[in-house]
Design a protein around this motif. Structure first.
Motif, PDB file in Angstrom:
ATOM      1  N   SER A  34      -1.767  16.441  -7.814  1.00 26.52           N
ATOM      2  CA  SER A  34      -0.280  16.975  -7.743  1.00 26.52           C
ATOM      3  C   SER A  34       0.563  16.270  -8.569  1.00 26.52           C
ATOM      4  O   SER A  34       0.228  15.122  -9.160  1.00 26.52           O
ATOM      5  CB  SER A  34       0.386  17.035  -6.372  1.00 26.52           C
ATOM      6  OG  SER A  34       0.793  15.641  -5.881  1.00 26.52           O
ATOM      7  N   PRO A  35       1.830  16.873  -9.018  1.00 24.94           N
ATOM      8  CA  PRO A  35       2.772  15.895 -10.005  1.00 24.94           C
ATOM      9  C   PRO A  35       3.054  14.615  -9.287  1.00 24.94           C
ATOM     10  O   PRO A  35       3.246  14.320  -8.193  1.00 24.94           O
ATOM     11  CB  PRO A  35       3.937  16.774 -10.053  1.00 24.94           C
ATOM     12  CG  PRO A  35       3.504  18.322  -9.565  1.00 24.94           C
ATOM     13  CD  PRO A  35       2.460  18.067  -8.697  1.00 24.94           C
ATOM     14  N   GLY A  36       2.767  13.700 -10.529  1.00 23.14           N
ATOM     15  CA  GLY A  36       2.875  12.244 -10.026  1.00 23.14           C
ATOM     16  C   GLY A  36       1.579  11.587  -9.167  1.00 23.14           C
ATOM     17  O   GLY A  36       1.722  10.210  -8.926  1.00 23.14           O
ATOM     18  N   GLN A  74       2.468   8.655   5.776  1.00 24.21           N
ATOM     19  CA  GLN A  74       3.405   8.033   4.414  1.00 24.21           C
ATOM     20  C   GLN A  74       3.320   6.679   4.190  1.00 24.21           C
ATOM     21  O   GLN A  74       3.521   5.975   5.134  1.00 24.21           O
ATOM     22  CB  GLN A  74       4.849   8.824   4.691  1.00 24.21           C
ATOM     23  CG  GLN A  74       5.057  10.227   4.635  1.00 24.21           C
ATOM     24  CD  GLN A  74       6.334  10.652   4.780  1.00 24.21           C
ATOM     25  OE1 GLN A  74       7.165  10.265   5.494  1.00 24.21           O
ATOM     26  NE2 GLN A  74       6.780  11.400   3.787  1.00 24.21           N
ATOM     27  N   THR A 130      10.152   3.340  -6.092  1.00 19.27           N
ATOM     28  CA  THR A 130       9.697   3.782  -7.415  1.00 19.27           C
ATOM     29  C   THR A 130       8.337   3.152  -7.899  1.00 19.27           C
ATOM     30  O   THR A 130       7.865   3.597  -9.008  1.00 19.27           O
ATOM     31  CB  THR A 130      10.856   3.236  -8.465  1.00 19.27           C
ATOM     32  OG1 THR A 130      10.887   1.893  -8.551  1.00 19.27           O
ATOM     33  CG2 THR A 130      12.377   4.072  -7.914  1.00 19.27           C
ATOM     34  N   LEU A 186       5.238  16.675   1.078  1.00 15.09           N
ATOM     35  CA  LEU A 186       6.120  15.772   1.736  1.00 15.09           C
ATOM     36  C   LEU A 186       6.395  16.214   3.237  1.00 15.09           C
ATOM     37  O   LEU A 186       7.218  15.255   3.824  1.00 15.09           O
ATOM     38  CB  LEU A 186       7.466  16.134   0.870  1.00 15.09           C
ATOM     39  CG  LEU A 186       7.242  15.753  -0.405  1.00 15.09           C
ATOM     40  CD1 LEU A 186       8.473  15.918  -1.327  1.00 15.09           C
ATOM     41  CD2 LEU A 186       6.950  14.256  -0.576  1.00 15.09           C
ATOM     42  N   TRP A 207      -0.540   7.170  -7.149  1.00 15.61           N
ATOM     43  CA  TRP A 207       0.406   8.069  -6.890  1.00 15.61           C
ATOM     44  C   TRP A 207       1.536   7.438  -6.855  1.00 15.61           C
ATOM     45  O   TRP A 207       1.803   6.515  -6.478  1.00 15.61           O
ATOM     46  CB  TRP A 207       0.164   8.980  -5.524  1.00 15.61           C
ATOM     47  CG  TRP A 207      -0.018   8.157  -4.309  1.00 15.61           C
ATOM     48  CD1 TRP A 207       1.295   8.343  -3.603  1.00 15.61           C
ATOM     49  CD2 TRP A 207      -0.770   7.660  -3.651  1.00 15.61           C
ATOM     50  NE1 TRP A 207       1.040   7.617  -2.373  1.00 15.61           N
ATOM     51  CE2 TRP A 207      -0.451   7.326  -2.501  1.00 15.61           C
ATOM     52  CE3 TRP A 207      -2.253   7.465  -4.061  1.00 15.61           C
ATOM     53  CZ2 TRP A 207      -1.217   6.642  -1.615  1.00 15.61           C
ATOM     54  CZ3 TRP A 207      -3.010   6.720  -2.944  1.00 15.61           C
ATOM     55  CH2 TRP A 207      -2.719   6.416  -1.848  1.00 15.61           C
ATOM     56  N   ARG A 234       6.312   8.385  -8.035  1.00 16.79           N
ATOM     57  CA  ARG A 234       7.178   9.212  -8.444  1.00 16.79           C
ATOM     58  C   ARG A 234       7.590  10.226  -7.286  1.00 16.79           C
ATOM     59  O   ARG A 234       7.684  10.017  -6.149  1.00 16.79           O
ATOM     60  CB  ARG A 234       7.102  10.033  -9.634  1.00 16.79           C
ATOM     61  CG  ARG A 234       7.314   8.897 -11.049  1.00 16.79           C
ATOM     62  CD  ARG A 234       7.409   9.412 -12.440  1.00 16.79           C
ATOM     63  NE  ARG A 234       6.075  10.063 -12.730  1.00 16.79           N
ATOM     64  CZ  ARG A 234       5.218   9.281 -13.399  1.00 16.79           C
ATOM     65  NH1 ARG A 234       5.499   8.006 -13.893  1.00 16.79           N
ATOM     66  NH2 ARG A 234       4.003   9.655 -13.622  1.00 16.79           N
ATOM     67  N   GLU A 235       7.473  11.753  -7.649  1.00 17.71           N
ATOM     68  CA  GLU A 235       7.495  12.781  -6.766  1.00 17.71           C
ATOM     69  C   GLU A 235       6.553  12.767  -5.777  1.00 17.71           C
ATOM     70  O   GLU A 235       6.594  13.588  -4.788  1.00 17.71           O
ATOM     71  CB  GLU A 235       7.790  14.277  -7.310  1.00 17.71           C
ATOM     72  CG  GLU A 235       6.529  14.431  -8.313  1.00 17.71           C
ATOM     73  CD  GLU A 235       6.695  14.168  -9.848  1.00 17.71           C
ATOM     74  OE1 GLU A 235       6.832  15.109 -10.571  1.00 17.71           O
ATOM     75  OE2 GLU A 235       6.586  12.940 -10.146  1.00 17.71           O
ATOM     76  N   ALA A 236       5.368  12.155  -5.983  1.00 20.37           N
ATOM     77  CA  ALA A 236       4.285  12.116  -4.908  1.00 20.37           C
ATOM     78  C   ALA A 236       4.273  10.882  -4.245  1.00 20.37           C
ATOM     79  O   ALA A 236       3.411  10.735  -3.246  1.00 20.37           O
ATOM     80  CB  ALA A 236       2.832  12.246  -5.893  1.00 20.37           C
ATOM     81  N   ARG A 237       5.102  10.081  -4.351  1.00 19.30           N
ATOM     82  CA  ARG A 237       5.245   8.649  -3.849  1.00 19.30           C
ATOM     83  C   ARG A 237       5.153   8.820  -2.170  1.00 19.30           C
ATOM     84  O   ARG A 237       4.407   8.090  -1.373  1.00 19.30           O
ATOM     85  CB  ARG A 237       6.386   7.904  -4.012  1.00 19.30           C
ATOM     86  CG  ARG A 237       6.591   6.386  -3.578  1.00 19.30           C
ATOM     87  CD  ARG A 237       5.285   5.688  -3.990  1.00 19.30           C
ATOM     88  NE  ARG A 237       5.323   4.287  -3.395  1.00 19.30           N
ATOM     89  CZ  ARG A 237       5.308   3.739  -1.921  1.00 19.30           C
ATOM     90  NH1 ARG A 237       4.799   4.796  -1.226  1.00 19.30           N
ATOM     91  NH2 ARG A 237       5.461   2.861  -1.778  1.00 19.30           N
ATOM     92  N   VAL A 241       3.984  11.462  -0.252  1.00 20.89           N
ATOM     93  CA  VAL A 241       3.161  12.307   0.273  1.00 20.89           C
ATOM     94  C   VAL A 241       2.418  12.022   1.417  1.00 20.89           C
ATOM     95  O   VAL A 241       2.036  10.770   1.250  1.00 20.89           O
ATOM     96  CB  VAL A 241       2.231  12.922  -1.083  1.00 20.89           C
ATOM     97  CG1 VAL A 241       1.019  13.639  -0.393  1.00 20.89           C
ATOM     98  CG2 VAL A 241       3.142  13.966  -2.047  1.00 20.89           C
TER      99      VAL A 241
END
Length: 215
Positions: free
Chosen positions: A18-20, A134, A142, A161, A180, A182-185, A187
């Protein structure tokens, strides 16, 4: 999409999740001997143990740590500790080759400034699993997570998320690395119950190293 990594052999490629987030297939295979030797030395100082969750559940996965901090869980909660609660001593240091591999994998996945100070080492026997969760106990979200698989194949559960989001089932083989951030951090992710099998080096077991910036 299959992309070669820095003149790596053709059997090594990246697989987006997935993105990231992506899987670096076979990225750690060439480092098997040094990784297993390092894990053996770490476990001699800080033995594997099955920790207890705050709710009183004993984890099916056995765990140890190396680095400046180690992740622990008990009746008091989930957290990082600079000392091993079994011995009261500092955790073993992260071996230099472990750190180099984690940083190279992070760079290959697009995270150039990764400075891991914690490495969780999980040992899965047949039937052991990791529920969807998570990784959010780290102060700097970050920084990415770098996860290395060794031994028996596993099914990696990759969600979204929200815990209720659809879960992708991703096969992980010996030597695969998942990165993983960024936006996947944040997940939700986990490991399905480990299926029976026999790995030539680890027998009926899987080892997983997860590198993080914890402090």
């Amino acid at each position: 999409m299959n992309l070669n990594l820095f003149n790596t052999p053709p059997e090594q490629w990246t697989e987006p999740l997935s993105p990231g987030a992506q899987v670096l297939r076979q990225y750690a295979t060439a480092h098997t001997d040094s990784l297993l030797a390092g894990i053996h030395a770490i476990a001699a100082q800080a033995p594997f143990r099955q920790m207890q969750t705050p709710g009183g559940y004993t984890m099916s996965v056995a765990m140890t740590n190396c680095g400046t901090a180690g992740w622990i869980t008990d009746r008091k909660g989930y957290r990082y500790s600079t000392t091993d609660p079994l011995s009261g001593q500092a955790w073993p240091a992260i071996p230099a080759d472990f750190r180099s591999l984690a940083q190279a994998a992070a760079l290959a996945a697009g995270f150039p400034a990764f400075q891991p100070d914690a490495c969780l080492i999980n040992r899965y026997q047949v039937g052991a699993k990791m529920a969807l969760h998570q990784d959010r106990d780290e102060p700097d979200l970050t920084a990415p997570i770098v996860s290395v698989s060794l031994g028996l194949p596993a099914t990696f559960l990759w969600g979204g998320l929200q815990r209720s989001d659809k879960v992708l089932k991703v096969p992980l083989l010996h030597g695969d690395v998942v990165v993983w951030g960024r936006e996947a951090r944040l997940v939700f992710h986990g490991i399905a119950p480990l299926k029976a099998g026999q790995h030539p080096l680890l027998g009926e077991a899987r080892l997983n190293l997860t590198f993080r910036q914890a402090l």
